[in-house]
Enzyme design. Structure first.
Site, PDB file in Angstrom:
ATOM      1  N   HIS A  51      -3.788  -3.992   3.596  1.00  0.00           N
ATOM      2  CA  HIS A  51      -4.046  -5.429   3.726  1.00  0.00           C
ATOM      3  C   HIS A  51      -5.433  -5.721   4.288  1.00  0.00           C
ATOM      4  CE1 HIS A  51      -3.487  -5.223   8.083  1.00  0.00           C
ATOM      5  NE2 HIS A  51      -2.237  -4.769   7.948  1.00  0.00           N
TER       6      HIS A  51
ATOM      7  N   CYS B 270       0.080  -0.014   9.222  1.00  0.00           N
ATOM      8  CA  CYS B 270      -0.491  -0.306   7.903  1.00  0.00           C
ATOM      9  C   CYS B 270      -1.925   0.225   7.809  1.00  0.00           C
ATOM     10  CB  CYS B 270      -0.487  -1.811   7.646  1.00  0.00           C
ATOM     11  SG  CYS B 270       1.166  -2.568   7.678  1.00  0.00           S
TER      12      CYS B 270
END
Length: 318
Positions: free
Chosen positions: A152, A160
């Site tokens: 992201h 992440c």
């Protein structure tokens, strides 16, 4: 016969109608700003694709290397093989080298993942994102838990891979165009480090060495053939370069498997230089829970400059 009042009213109505028409015409001439998920690829990106003999909608393949904090985009060319498009610095990721095991362990995953159109997230909390597909069949066979593991934007990470908004816009656009053009899904391979023989030799006593040996099979296959390998999960393990003759049970015995035969890779002409996107690698410098400050970014630049200087060959003093 019109009275002065009715004439004045008529003129006022005509003026109002004219103003509305002019306003609508002005609005229609205003360019529409697309949402982030639909921002077209930039002229620079399109030019680089053309330079490398690639099409915007040609199939895409993604590799991630934790230790190096790098994400690579590869694109398919006319010979059916994948060629390097660009390397992007990962701004931040959390955890250490090694696979993700459970929800909340703040560990970024490693393994072979498949990203489908349904995993693309145009309404991400962090600008744009796509879900890597964790937990996959292999992870589930080992009882691993967790969800919403993304690549992201932003530079914050809780398990992440955070790329910053600007780089994520390009990465998202490249993967979006491939899926729109008909690629049903793209493979994402996440590795602890670049899996050379020398680097692997340093990890012989690591508890994940056996697991990494399997991941290295996928790394080596792509390096040799420039095609992402087909991967089957059975007996709670990855089987690289295999196609199951029937639906495999990730935890059960492997069904009959076939091994695709791939011709030797004969590269098409391509530019000699490796294209690397500009950006900072802040792993280990900043708290992954907090967006970095200017001071953090400057510290990263100084560290990267020092690393580049220390790796330069020393001139002979004679």
């Amino acid at each position: 016969m019109l009275t002065r009042v009715s004439l004045t009213l008529k003129v006022a109505v005509q003026s109002a109608v004219l103003a509305i028409v002019l306003m609508l015409a002005a609005c229609s001439a205003t360019p529409t700003i697309p949402p982030p998920s639909e921002v077209p690829l930039s002229k620079e990106t399109l030019a680089l694709l053309a330079k490398k003999g690639m099409q915007p909608g040609s199939p895409v393949f993604v590799r991630i290397f934790k230790e190096e904090s790098e994400l690579e985009i590869w694109k398919q060319r006319d010979d059916g093989r994948f060629y390097h498009f660009k390397t992007y610095p990962i701004c931040n990721w959390s955890g250490t080298i090694g696979p993700k095991l459970s929800y909340g362990d703040r560990q970024a995953p490693e393994g072979f993942y498949t990203v489908t159109p349904a995993l693309m997230n145009p309404n991400s909390k962090y600008y744009l994102s796509f879900n890597v597909g964790y937990p996959n069949a292999y992870d589930k066979s080992w009882g691993r838990t967790g969800d919403s593991v993304m690549v992201h934007g932003s530079c914050r990470s809780a398990g992440c891979y955070a790329m910053t908004d600007a780089l994520m816009e390009e990465i998202y656009g490249l993967t979006r165009e491939a899926l729109k053009a008909g690629q049903p899904s793209f493979q994402l391979q996440a590795f602890p480090f670049r899996m050379t023989d020398a680097r692997m030799a340093r990890e012989k006593h690591n508890k994940w060495y056996g697991y990494w040996k399997t991941l290295k099979q996928g790394y080596d296959y792509f390096e040799k053939y420039r095609v992402p390998p087909s991967v089957v999960v059975c007996e709670r393990r990855y089987v690289v370069n295999a196609v199951a003759q029937s639906r495999p049970d990730p935890s059960g015995p492997c069904p009959p498997l076939s091994r695709p035969v791939v011709a030797a890779f004969k590269p098409l002409p391509e530019p000699a230089e490796i294209d690397i996107a500009k950006g900072n690698k802040l792993k280990g410098i900043t708290n992954p829970d907090v967006e970095p400050t200017i001071a953090d970014i400057n510290a990263a630049k100084r560290r990267q400059s020092a690393q580049s200087y220390s790796s330069m060959p020393i001139a002979n003093a004679n």
